[in-house]
Design a protein around this motif. Structure first.
Motif, short mmCIF file in Angstrom:
data_model
loop_
_atom_site.label_atom_id
_atom_site.label_comp_id
_atom_site.label_asym_id
_atom_site.label_seq_id
_atom_site.Cartn_x
_atom_site.Cartn_y
_atom_site.Cartn_z
N GLU A 157 0.85 -1.20 0.00
CA GLU A 157 0.00 0.00 0.00
C GLU A 157 0.89 1.26 0.00
O GLU A 157 1.41 1.65 1.05
CB GLU A 157 -0.90 0.00 1.23
CG GLU A 157 -1.77 1.25 1.35
CD GLU A 157 -2.48 1.58 0.06
OE1 GLU A 157 -2.02 2.52 -0.62
OE2 GLU A 157 -3.46 0.90 -0.27
N PRO A 158 1.10 1.88 -1.18
CA PRO A 158 1.97 3.07 -1.24
C PRO A 158 1.48 4.24 -0.38
O PRO A 158 2.27 5.13 -0.08
CB PRO A 158 1.94 3.44 -2.73
CG PRO A 158 1.59 2.17 -3.44
CD PRO A 158 0.65 1.46 -2.50
N ARG A 159 0.20 4.26 0.00
CA ARG A 159 -0.30 5.37 0.83
C ARG A 159 0.08 5.21 2.30
O ARG A 159 -0.15 6.13 3.09
CB ARG A 159 -1.82 5.45 0.70
CG ARG A 159 -2.33 5.84 -0.68
CD ARG A 159 -3.85 5.83 -0.71
NE ARG A 159 -4.37 4.50 -0.38
CZ ARG A 159 -5.66 4.23 -0.18
NH1 ARG A 159 -6.55 5.21 -0.24
NH2 ARG A 159 -6.06 3.00 0.10
N ASP A 160 0.64 4.07 2.67
CA ASP A 160 1.02 3.84 4.07
C ASP A 160 2.06 4.88 4.48
O ASP A 160 3.01 5.17 3.73
CB ASP A 160 1.59 2.43 4.23
CG ASP A 160 1.68 2.00 5.68
OD1 ASP A 160 2.38 2.67 6.46
OD2 ASP A 160 1.04 0.99 6.04
N ILE A 161 1.90 5.44 5.66
CA ILE A 161 2.80 6.51 6.11
C ILE A 161 4.23 6.01 6.30
O ILE A 161 5.17 6.79 6.33
CB ILE A 161 2.30 7.13 7.42
CG1 ILE A 161 2.17 6.08 8.53
CG2 ILE A 161 0.98 7.84 7.21
CD1 ILE A 161 1.77 6.67 9.87
N ARG A 162 4.42 4.69 6.41
CA ARG A 162 5.77 4.12 6.58
C ARG A 162 6.35 3.62 5.27
O ARG A 162 7.40 2.99 5.26
CB ARG A 162 5.71 2.97 7.58
CG ARG A 162 5.25 3.36 8.98
CD ARG A 162 4.58 2.20 9.67
NE ARG A 162 3.46 1.70 8.87
CZ ARG A 162 2.85 0.54 9.10
NH1 ARG A 162 3.25 -0.22 10.08
NH2 ARG A 162 1.85 0.14 8.33
#
Length: 270
Positions: free
Chosen positions: A133-138
């Motif tokens: 998930e590229p939107r993950d903050i990490r």
């Protein structure tokens, strides 16, 4: 765009890690005579020596790949995505850790490699989970872990194949495919999940030309690996920068600096 925050289930991660560690723990306890295995591949005789630690490397690689799929199967952002690219790096990491553990006997160094290798494997598995998930903050941190691990494994694989004293045609059957895949995966990390097959193919062709030109030089495996890794790293960085369309003056700076560092290490290393 809303950020997300997902982690793999701890009980599944524990089962996968424990199973792989049990396989590693058997290495100092089992002594089996190696056996020569040969077969024909496209009319070419391919031979290699199969021993217990090679077998453990294969088993742990399969366990890591299947365990990664088990973790990803209920990822909230999976949505029918192809998870195969996320399985390869954990598999290669598990296999690479098992190889040195089989070469050295039970000693403090063996335990250090086991501990550090286990931590690295867990970090790779968690990072691959996050990278779905590229939107993950990490995601940027996960990309750093996976990129560093990927280039380290690429260097290790190149050194290992050079040390095996393979013929040129055997190297050409293996290394260009490996470098093309890793370049494709690195671009995928850098570009937030986008695939750029044309860039990976171009990098694979150029690396193949460098491989052919270096093969007959009297180079040690480490020097050979560093000299081959340099162009791959630089070209991947340039390709990613061109896709991101930053300041044209900065596109070549970091890749060429790293290329110079890797080649300088290859010259200076004993």
């Amino acid at each position: 765009m809303e950020s997300t925050f997902h982690l793999p289930k701890s009980e599944r991660l524990s089962v996968i890690t424990a199973g792989i560690l049990v396989c590693y723990a058997s290495l100092p306890l089992v002594q089996v005579t190696g056996r020569e295995v040969s077969f024909l591949l496209f009319g070419i005789q391919v031979a290699f020596r199969l021993n217990y630690y090679n077998l453990i490397s294969i088993i742990t690689a399969v366990m890591a790949a299947s365990g990664m799929e088990w973790l990803l199967i209920d990822h909230p952002s999976r949505c029918g995505q192809n998870t195969l690219p996320h399985l390869i790096l954990p598999a290669l990491t598990a296999a690479a850790i098992g190889y040195p553990l089989g070469l050295i006997g039970s000693s403090p160094a063996w335990w250090v490699i086991l501990a550090l290798g286990s931590i690295l494997l867990v970090l790779v598995v968690i990072s691959e989970y996050i990278s779905l998930e590229p939107r993950d903050i990490r995601y940027p941190l996960a990309m750093m872990v996976l990129s560093g691990t990927s280039y380290s494994l690429l260097l290790i694989l190149t050194i290992a194949l050079r040390s095996a004293d393979l013929r040129l045609y055997q190297m050409l059957l293996l290394l260009p495919v490996i470098y093309t895949f890793f370049s494709l995966r690195m671009l995928n990390f850098r570009l937030g999940g986008r695939w750029r097959f044309e860039w990976a193919a171009l990098i694979g062709i150029i690396v193949t030309q460098v491989l052919i030109s270096l093969y007959y030089w009297p180079l040690s495996p480490v020097r050979f690996g560093l000299l081959l890794l340099g162009p791959s790293y630089a070209l991947t960085g340039i390709a990613a920068s061109l896709e991101e369309k930053p300041d044209l003056k900065k596109i070549f700076l970091e890749p060429l600096i790293m290329l110079g560092i890797l080649w300088l290490l290859a010259i200076l290393i004993s």
